[in-house]
Write an enzyme that holds these catalytic residues in place. Structure first.
Site, short mmCIF file in Angstrom:
data_model
loop_
_atom_site.label_atom_id
_atom_site.label_comp_id
_atom_site.label_asym_id
_atom_site.label_seq_id
_atom_site.Cartn_x
_atom_site.Cartn_y
_atom_site.Cartn_z
N HIS A 1 -3.22 6.35 4.37
CA HIS A 1 -1.79 6.44 4.79
C HIS A 1 -1.14 8.04 4.42
O HIS A 1 -1.52 8.21 3.16
CB HIS A 1 -1.33 4.96 3.94
CG HIS A 1 -1.06 4.02 4.52
ND1 HIS A 1 -1.74 3.92 5.49
CD2 HIS A 1 -1.05 2.86 4.44
CE1 HIS A 1 -2.03 2.62 5.89
NE2 HIS A 1 -0.67 1.97 5.24
N CYS B 1 1.13 -1.09 0.15
CA CYS B 1 0.43 -0.20 -0.44
C CYS B 1 1.16 1.25 0.23
O CYS B 1 0.63 2.17 -0.72
CB CYS B 1 -1.07 -0.05 1.34
SG CYS B 1 0.14 -0.33 2.24
O1 L14 Z 1 2.60 -5.72 2.15
O2 L14 Z 1 -0.89 -1.69 7.38
O3 L14 Z 1 0.09 -5.48 1.45
O4 L14 Z 1 -0.31 -3.55 8.34
C1 L14 Z 1 -0.77 -4.59 3.87
C2 L14 Z 1 -0.71 -4.53 5.53
C3 L14 Z 1 2.13 -4.17 4.63
C4 L14 Z 1 0.86 -3.70 6.20
C5 L14 Z 1 1.04 -5.66 2.42
C6 L14 Z 1 -0.15 -2.93 7.38
C7 L14 Z 1 1.15 -5.33 4.19
C8 L14 Z 1 -0.14 -3.57 6.02
#
Ligand code: L14
Length: 335
Positions: free
Chosen positions: A246, A129
């Protein structure tokens, strides 16, 4: 495009339900849709275009006759079942990190490298993400002035870690306001009224170089998506008590100098990017405003006073949409 038989694996999760909403909103040509989930969701139904569809338990034989499977069910499940789906002639778009750095698997952000869809062998990976929203902005700057090095710090929302993490943030917030005990399961420390420089949980520091796995995803995935190993990235990824969206502070050093005005002009014309940048009016992107939107928002664009050819900026996007479901559906559209 003829109508497709679509399967959503992990249909009951936060990202799974956003995938269903995105398929509806973008009017994806669905002939038939299958809701796949774990044993735990047996008996549950999910709605698609007003129709209640029962969940089926995900298994090796779930993909016969399926054209496109959108996976959002964790790395372990994906490692196990995506190859079965591919073998049955289905194309998997996978949200987990299981396949992203596999050299046989394209890693795609449709605004950046749509052409990579052509060499897929049945599995396509959806990037991390935080990486997706950054490369959507970096790519047009790279084309114009060649990006040499990026220094990024993220401010990541709790919804990335799923429903139970959101519930935990709520419990921590109430407990800390009412004088109770925050109970930590998803997070190593209370997330309410705090910033935690660690994403994800217990396996965050697996690389042994002091970086978290989330940070190394940003380093490695950026090069693969942009198709240029010369783009250097260093990252610090931080969990903040935000529900969804984010945010990223990004410093971009370019080979040729770009003024802030030039960067704004380039980004205003870039696909999937919205420039929201008027300091005099206190206009800049924020997590609360990007909620529910598929675009990536950029503001606070300025020339770095400490460097002759670098820019600072603030990049925000909905982590469940462009960071996950929306990007995955866009990839399915390329197919
Ligand atoms: O690599 O905010 O797709 O905990 C997805 C969840 C990375 C961390 C990924 C989170 C994860 C993310």
């Amino acid at each position: 495009m003829s109508d497709k038989v679509v399967a959503v694996a992990g249909a009951t999760g936060l990202v799974g339900s956003q995938i269903l909403r995105t398929l509806e909103e973008r009017n994806f040509p669905v002939k038939n849709i299958k809701m796949l989930a774990s044993e735990r969701s047996k008996g549950k139904t999910m709605t698609f275009k007003g129709e209640e569809i029962p969940c089926e338990v995900l298994g090796e034989d779930s993909f016969k006759g399926v054209d496109i499977a959108l996976f959002s069910c964790g790395g372990g499940t994906s490692k196990k079942f995506a190859p079965h789906a591919a073998k049955d002639g289905c194309v998997v778009v996978d949200n987990s990190s299981a396949w992203r750095m596999d050299p046989k698997v394209p890693l795609i952000v449709p605004e950046v490298n749509p052409h990579d869809v052509e060499w897929n062998e049945g599995i396509i990976a959806n990037p991390n993400c935080s990486t997706i929203q950054m490369v959507v902005v970096l790519q047009p700057l790279h084309k114009a002035a060649k990006v040499k090095r990026v220094v990024v710090s993220t401010y990541q929302a709790v919804s990335g870690a799923g429903v139970s993490a959101l519930e935990e943030m709520e419990q921590h917030t109430r407990a800390m306001l009412d004088g109770g005990e925050p109970v930590c399961n998803n997070f190593p420390y209370p997330i309410a009224f705090n910033c935690i420089p660690q994403i994800p949980g217990s396996d965050a520091f697996e690389d042994g170089n002091g970086y978290t796995s989330e940070e190394m995803k940003m380093v490695n995935e950026t090069k693969k998506i942009m198709g240029d190993d010369s783009v250097l990235v260093t990252a610090t990824t931080v969990r903040v008590p935000v529900h969804t969206g984010h945010s990223e502070s990004v410093n971009v050093e370019t080979e040729e100098k770009l003024t802030a005005d030039q960067a704004r002009e380039i980004l205003a014309a870039a696909p999937g990017v919205i420039v929201k940048d008027d300091p005099a009016k206190q206009l800049y992107p924020m997590a609360l405003d990007c909620h529910g939107k598929g675009d990536t928002f950029v503001g606070r664009i300025r020339e770095d006073v400490s460097h002759p050819s670098a820019l600072d900026m603030w990049i925000v996007s909905d982590n469940l949409l462009k960071g996950a479901a929306y990007n995955a559906v866009q990839i399915a559209e390329l197919l």
